[in-house]
Design an enzyme around this catalytic site. Structure first.
Site, PDB file in Angstrom:
ATOM      1  CG  ASP A  50      -7.693   0.908  -3.963  1.00  0.00           C
ATOM      2  OD1 ASP A  50      -8.290   1.747  -3.984  1.00  0.00           O
ATOM      3  OD2 ASP A  50      -7.512  -0.210  -3.295  1.00  0.00           O
ATOM      4  CB  SER A  51     -10.896   4.602  -6.512  1.00  0.00           C
ATOM      5  OG  SER A  51      -9.769   5.001  -7.600  1.00  0.00           O
ATOM      6  CG  ASP A  77      -5.064   2.618  -4.215  1.00  0.00           C
ATOM      7  OD1 ASP A  77      -4.409   3.251  -2.686  1.00  0.00           O
ATOM      8  OD2 ASP A  77      -5.362   3.906  -4.018  1.00  0.00           O
ATOM      9  CE  LYS A  97      -3.856   6.402  -1.593  1.00  0.00           C
ATOM     10  NZ  LYS A  97      -4.966   5.003  -0.798  1.00  0.00           N
ATOM     11  CD  GLU A 140      -7.276   0.996   1.597  1.00  0.00           C
ATOM     12  OE1 GLU A 140      -7.692  -0.456   2.618  1.00  0.00           O
ATOM     13  OE2 GLU A 140      -7.873   1.660   0.340  1.00  0.00           O
ATOM     14  CD  GLU A 172     -11.926   7.907   1.490  1.00  0.00           C
ATOM     15  OE1 GLU A 172     -10.434   6.093   1.384  1.00  0.00           O
ATOM     16  OE2 GLU A 172     -12.499   6.617   0.876  1.00  0.00           O
TER      17      GLU A 172
END
Ligand code: KIV
Length: 273
Positions: free
Chosen positions: A53-54, A92, A122, A124, A191
């Site tokens: 999602d960057s 993401d 993925k 978080e 991270e």
């Protein structure tokens, strides 16, 4: 010295990542958001392509990763999947598509898998998202976890600096990693946490850990492609190794093209019909 035992596999799977981890072969992961770049990564035999999602920052220019939508992630992911034969493609789950309730998380993950053809998702978080992890896995969708600096929580953290320098947060990361493993995640991104903590997490679980700013004692590494190629210039954290200075090369090529057009040097006789 590593043997690259899995370099010649036709398709990287979550099983192969586990075998790499067990046999000490480091896992190499990079981001891609579009067809042409993913094709280059796959030709170079990267193990995992992360449709991160960057993309919100790198592709769309947002300050945080929060605004990117599920539809936009599916668009990026399907472009990457069309280019990829060998790498495992992980996508993401964007902010707001899995934290609310596990049914919504399942629906979002199913849309990603069905509409993009990706191999895994993925998300978080640790204990807070374990129900979503369960539910997504119950539909047969592999899940990668993400702990430490979690960019979707930037408004809570208030800063992008290194996480878990205090014992309480370090303990939480250790316990979250154990929870994600217990609930069936096939790997965890760590991270921007101290290298010693990443080592401890890696030794405390049996699934691969993929570090970004987490030192070398993890099962693999991930970087944002645009950062390691030097396309993004404003971003230079300590952990980033730049393998190229592509922005200079691209600007030079464009400057050259502008000059050729202005000088009526392009196109020449051979470049016309
Ligand atoms: O979105 C992303 O690119 C990521 C990596 C930094 C791990 O999550």
């Amino acid at each position: 010295m590593t043997n690259y035992l899995y370099r010649n596999v036709n398709k990287v799977t979550t099983n192969i990542l586990q075998r790499m981890r067990n046999e000490g072969e480091k896992i190499a992961m990079l981001t891609a958001y579009d067809y042409s770049t993913a094709r280059l990564l796959d030709m170079a035999k990267i193990d995992v392509i992360l449709v991160g999602d960057s993309a919100a920052n790198v592709m769309a220019g947002y300050k945080t990763t929060l605004p990117i939508t599920l539809n936009e992630m599916i668009y990026h992911a399907s472009s990457v999947v069309r280019a990829t034969e060998r790498a495992l493609v992980v996508v993401d789950m964007p902010f707001g598509t899995y934290q609310g309730n596990s049914k919504e998380a399942l629906n979002s993950a199913i849309r990603i898998m069905k509409e993009s053809g990706a191999d895994a998702v993925k998300l978080e978080g640790g204990v807070e998202v374990h129900e979503s992890v369960d539910r997504i896995l119950s539909a047969g969708i592999p899940v990668m976890g993400h702990l430490g600096l979690m960019p979707q929580s930037i408004n809570k953290f208030g800063t992008y600096t290194v996480r878990a320098t205090d014992p309480k947060e370090a303990e939480k990361i250790l316990s979250d990693a154990a929870i994600l493993e217990k609930h069936g995640c096939f790997a965890i991104v760590l991270e921007k946490i101290p290298a010693q903590l990443a080592k401890k997490v890696t030794e405390s679980i049996h699934i691969p850990t993929i570090g970004i700013g987490a030192g070398g004692d993890v099962s693999g590494q991930v970087l944002v492609l645009h950062d390691m190629l030097g396309i993004t210039q404003q971003f230079s954290p300590r952990f980033l190794r730049r393998y190229h200075n592509l922005s200079d090369e691209i600007i030079n090529a464009i400057t050259h093209y502008i000059k050729d057009v202005k000088d009526a040097d392009f196109p020449n006789e051979k470049e016309q019909y």
